[in-house]
Design a protein around this motif. Structure first.
Motif, PDB file in Angstrom:
ATOM      1  N   THR A   1       0.896  -1.318   0.123  1.00  0.00           N
ATOM      2  CA  THR A   1      -0.016   0.062  -0.173  1.00  0.00           C
ATOM      3  C   THR A   1       0.795   1.215  -0.013  1.00  0.00           C
ATOM      4  O   THR A   1       0.166   2.406  -0.006  1.00  0.00           O
ATOM      5  N   ALA A   2       2.135   1.040   0.018  1.00  0.00           N
ATOM      6  CA  ALA A   2       2.967   2.424  -0.091  1.00  0.00           C
ATOM      7  C   ALA A   2       2.671   3.344  -1.125  1.00  0.00           C
ATOM      8  O   ALA A   2       3.026   4.602  -0.628  1.00  0.00           O
ATOM      9  N   HIS A   3       2.379   3.092  -2.151  1.00  0.00           N
ATOM     10  CA  HIS A   3       2.137   3.978  -3.196  1.00  0.00           C
ATOM     11  C   HIS A   3       0.648   4.709  -3.255  1.00  0.00           C
ATOM     12  O   HIS A   3       0.709   5.463  -3.989  1.00  0.00           O
ATOM     13  N   PHE A   4       0.054   4.405  -2.246  1.00  0.00           N
ATOM     14  CA  PHE A   4      -1.390   4.914  -2.206  1.00  0.00           C
ATOM     15  C   PHE A   4      -1.248   6.239  -1.505  1.00  0.00           C
ATOM     16  O   PHE A   4      -0.707   6.464  -0.502  1.00  0.00           O
ATOM     17  N   ASP A   5      -2.085   7.247  -2.047  1.00  0.00           N
ATOM     18  CA  ASP A   5      -2.032   8.756  -1.354  1.00  0.00           C
ATOM     19  C   ASP A   5      -3.270   9.417  -1.182  1.00  0.00           C
ATOM     20  O   ASP A   5      -3.460  10.450  -0.832  1.00  0.00           O
ATOM     21  N   ALA A   6      -4.176   8.537  -0.993  1.00  0.00           N
ATOM     22  CA  ALA A   6      -5.722   9.249  -0.590  1.00  0.00           C
ATOM     23  C   ALA A   6      -5.597   9.489   0.924  1.00  0.00           C
ATOM     24  O   ALA A   6      -6.208  10.585   1.452  1.00  0.00           O
ATOM     25  N   MET A   7      -4.852   8.676   1.703  1.00  0.00           N
ATOM     26  CA  MET A   7      -5.070   8.832   3.237  1.00  0.00           C
ATOM     27  C   MET A   7      -4.009   7.813   3.587  1.00  0.00           C
ATOM     28  O   MET A   7      -3.808   6.892   2.974  1.00  0.00           O
ATOM     29  N   THR A   8      -3.693   8.034   4.833  1.00  0.00           N
ATOM     30  CA  THR A   8      -2.733   7.147   5.514  1.00  0.00           C
ATOM     31  C   THR A   8      -3.549   6.280   7.162  1.00  0.00           C
ATOM     32  O   THR A   8      -3.767   7.427   7.631  1.00  0.00           O
ATOM     33  N   LEU A   9      -3.382   5.344   7.033  1.00  0.00           N
ATOM     34  CA  LEU A   9      -4.107   4.683   8.163  1.00  0.00           C
ATOM     35  C   LEU A   9      -2.905   4.245   9.102  1.00  0.00           C
ATOM     36  O   LEU A   9      -2.122   3.135   8.491  1.00  0.00           O
ATOM     37  N   VAL A  10      -2.666   4.531   9.891  1.00  0.00           N
ATOM     38  CA  VAL A  10      -1.504   4.082  11.096  1.00  0.00           C
ATOM     39  C   VAL A  10      -2.207   3.255  12.088  1.00  0.00           C
ATOM     40  O   VAL A  10      -3.206   3.855  12.982  1.00  0.00           O
ATOM     41  N   ILE A  11      -1.857   2.062  12.528  1.00  0.00           N
ATOM     42  CA  ILE A  11      -1.960   1.221  13.431  1.00  0.00           C
ATOM     43  C   ILE A  11      -0.807   1.011  14.453  1.00  0.00           C
ATOM     44  O   ILE A  11       0.379   0.727  14.087  1.00  0.00           O
ATOM     45  N   ALA A  12      -0.929   1.804  15.713  1.00  0.00           N
ATOM     46  CA  ALA A  12       0.122   1.606  16.633  1.00  0.00           C
ATOM     47  C   ALA A  12      -0.039   0.160  17.475  1.00  0.00           C
ATOM     48  O   ALA A  12      -0.782   0.042  18.164  1.00  0.00           O
ATOM     49  N   ILE A  13       1.129  -0.649  17.414  1.00  0.00           N
ATOM     50  CA  ILE A  13       0.920  -1.955  17.975  1.00  0.00           C
ATOM     51  C   ILE A  13       2.367  -2.170  18.554  1.00  0.00           C
ATOM     52  O   ILE A  13       3.310  -1.941  18.020  1.00  0.00           O
ATOM     53  N   SER A  14       2.166  -2.627  19.792  1.00  0.00           N
ATOM     54  CA  SER A  14       3.541  -2.596  20.890  1.00  0.00           C
ATOM     55  C   SER A  14       4.116  -1.334  20.939  1.00  0.00           C
ATOM     56  O   SER A  14       5.513  -1.058  20.767  1.00  0.00           O
ATOM     57  N   TYR A  15       3.274  -0.472  20.990  1.00  0.00           N
ATOM     58  CA  TYR A  15       3.952   0.980  20.891  1.00  0.00           C
ATOM     59  C   TYR A  15       3.830   1.814  22.281  1.00  0.00           C
ATOM     60  O   TYR A  15       2.659   1.559  22.988  1.00  0.00           O
ATOM     61  N   GLY A  16       4.732   2.647  22.538  1.00  0.00           N
ATOM     62  CA  GLY A  16       4.723   3.535  23.777  1.00  0.00           C
ATOM     63  C   GLY A  16       5.346   4.656  23.629  1.00  0.00           C
ATOM     64  O   GLY A  16       6.406   4.814  22.775  1.00  0.00           O
ATOM     65  N   GLY A  17       4.955   5.920  23.867  1.00  0.00           N
ATOM     66  CA  GLY A  17       5.643   6.959  23.583  1.00  0.00           C
ATOM     67  C   GLY A  17       6.899   7.190  24.233  1.00  0.00           C
ATOM     68  O   GLY A  17       7.710   7.966  23.435  1.00  0.00           O
ATOM     69  N   GLN A  18       7.227   6.763  25.242  1.00  0.00           N
ATOM     70  CA  GLN A  18       8.463   6.963  26.274  1.00  0.00           C
ATOM     71  C   GLN A  18       9.408   6.118  25.101  1.00  0.00           C
ATOM     72  O   GLN A  18      10.484   6.523  25.039  1.00  0.00           O
ATOM     73  N   TRP A  19       9.130   4.706  24.960  1.00  0.00           N
ATOM     74  CA  TRP A  19       9.763   3.975  23.821  1.00  0.00           C
ATOM     75  C   TRP A  19      10.192   4.797  22.526  1.00  0.00           C
ATOM     76  O   TRP A  19      11.414   4.660  22.143  1.00  0.00           O
ATOM     77  N   ASP A  20       9.396   5.384  22.179  1.00  0.00           N
ATOM     78  CA  ASP A  20       9.423   5.995  20.886  1.00  0.00           C
ATOM     79  C   ASP A  20      10.599   6.962  21.083  1.00  0.00           C
ATOM     80  O   ASP A  20      11.469   7.372  20.178  1.00  0.00           O
TER      81      ASP A  20
END
Length: 251
Positions: free
Chosen positions: A126-145
């Motif tokens: 889906t990398a070439h699609f440009d209508a919108m981006t859907l981001v799913i945060a999985i095993s994510y933490g802001g402090q880790w980031d």
């Protein structure tokens, strides 16, 4: 069809982030079997994505599984991982139909090899699609980031590519997750809790916060639209005074 998009196109948020909270409580309130609240939550995502696409939102980021969620019961974690894989497989035809790019953020090292491959494959296709981006945060933490970004800069210093005194917030912002996407404009939490739970801490520094008692499986496009309308009416000052903002707006 949204009634909002034709009215206030200038004030549409570029990036909406949602903490999808309340699945378990929804299941209990509706006498569902254990875990079925999460299944209902999975199905609630589609109309929200469609609303964002229709309204002109560029990026929608949803918090599916935090780095702290690994502490939950093993059976619940297994179900959530299964639902994530199911969601990705179900979403792919929709991503192609609507030309939506799919991305994932978080520490993938804790995911199974099969799941890591599934996420990477979805991103490539889906990398070439440009209508919108859907981001799913999985095993994510802001402090880790933020720590991960700092570690990358520290490595550059160690390798002689960078001087420690040259590091600033702009440089750090280039190494956090979603560095190439707009900053979060709206951060929404469903489920009646009033905290951001370690979600996109850096990216949401100036986000407008919205909290609702609605449990995630019951959260629908009309409520999101009402929030977007309120967002358009808020004055975002970014440290300036109201007078400065009003002067800039009138020019």
């Amino acid at each position: 069809m949204s009634i909002f998009a034709p009215l206030l196109p200038v004030f549409i948020p570029r990036h909406i982030a949602i903490i999808m909270d309340g699945n378990n409580r929804y299941g209990k309130a509706n006498d569902l079997n254990k875990g079925e609240g999460h299944v209902a939550g999975k199905d609630a995502l589609d109309p929200i994505v469609e609303y964002c696409l229709e309204t002109g939102v560029e990026v929608l980021t949803v918090f599916a599984f935090s780095s702290e969620n690994w502490q939950r019961p093993v059976t619940e974690v297994a179900l959530l991982m299964h639902l994530l894989a199911l969601t990705v497989n179900e979403q792919m035809p929709r991503m192609h139909k609507y030309r939506i790019r799919m991305r994932f953020i978080g520490d993938r090292s804790q995911l199974t090899a099969d799941l890591q491959h599934l996420l990477a494959d979805a991103e490539v296709k889906t990398a070439h699609f440009d209508a919108m981006t859907l981001v799913i945060a999985i095993s994510y933490g802001g402090q880790w980031d933020i720590a991960n970004a700092a570690q990358q800069l520290a490595q550059q210093v160690q390798d002689g590519q960078l001087r420690a005194e040259d590091i600033n917030k702009t440089m750090l912002s280039q190494h956090v997750q979603l560095a190439d996407e707009p900053a979060v404009d709206m951060l929404i939490r469903t489920g009646g809790e009033y905290r951001i739970s370690n979600f996109l801490l850096w990216q949401s520094a100036y986000a407008e916060l919205f909290f609702t008692q609605t449990l995630w499986p019951n959260f629908a496009a009309p409520e999101l639209e009402a929030m977007v309308v309120e967002f358009a009416q808020r004055q975002r000052r970014f440290g300036k005074t109201s007078e400065q903002i009003e002067t800039q707006t009138s020019q």
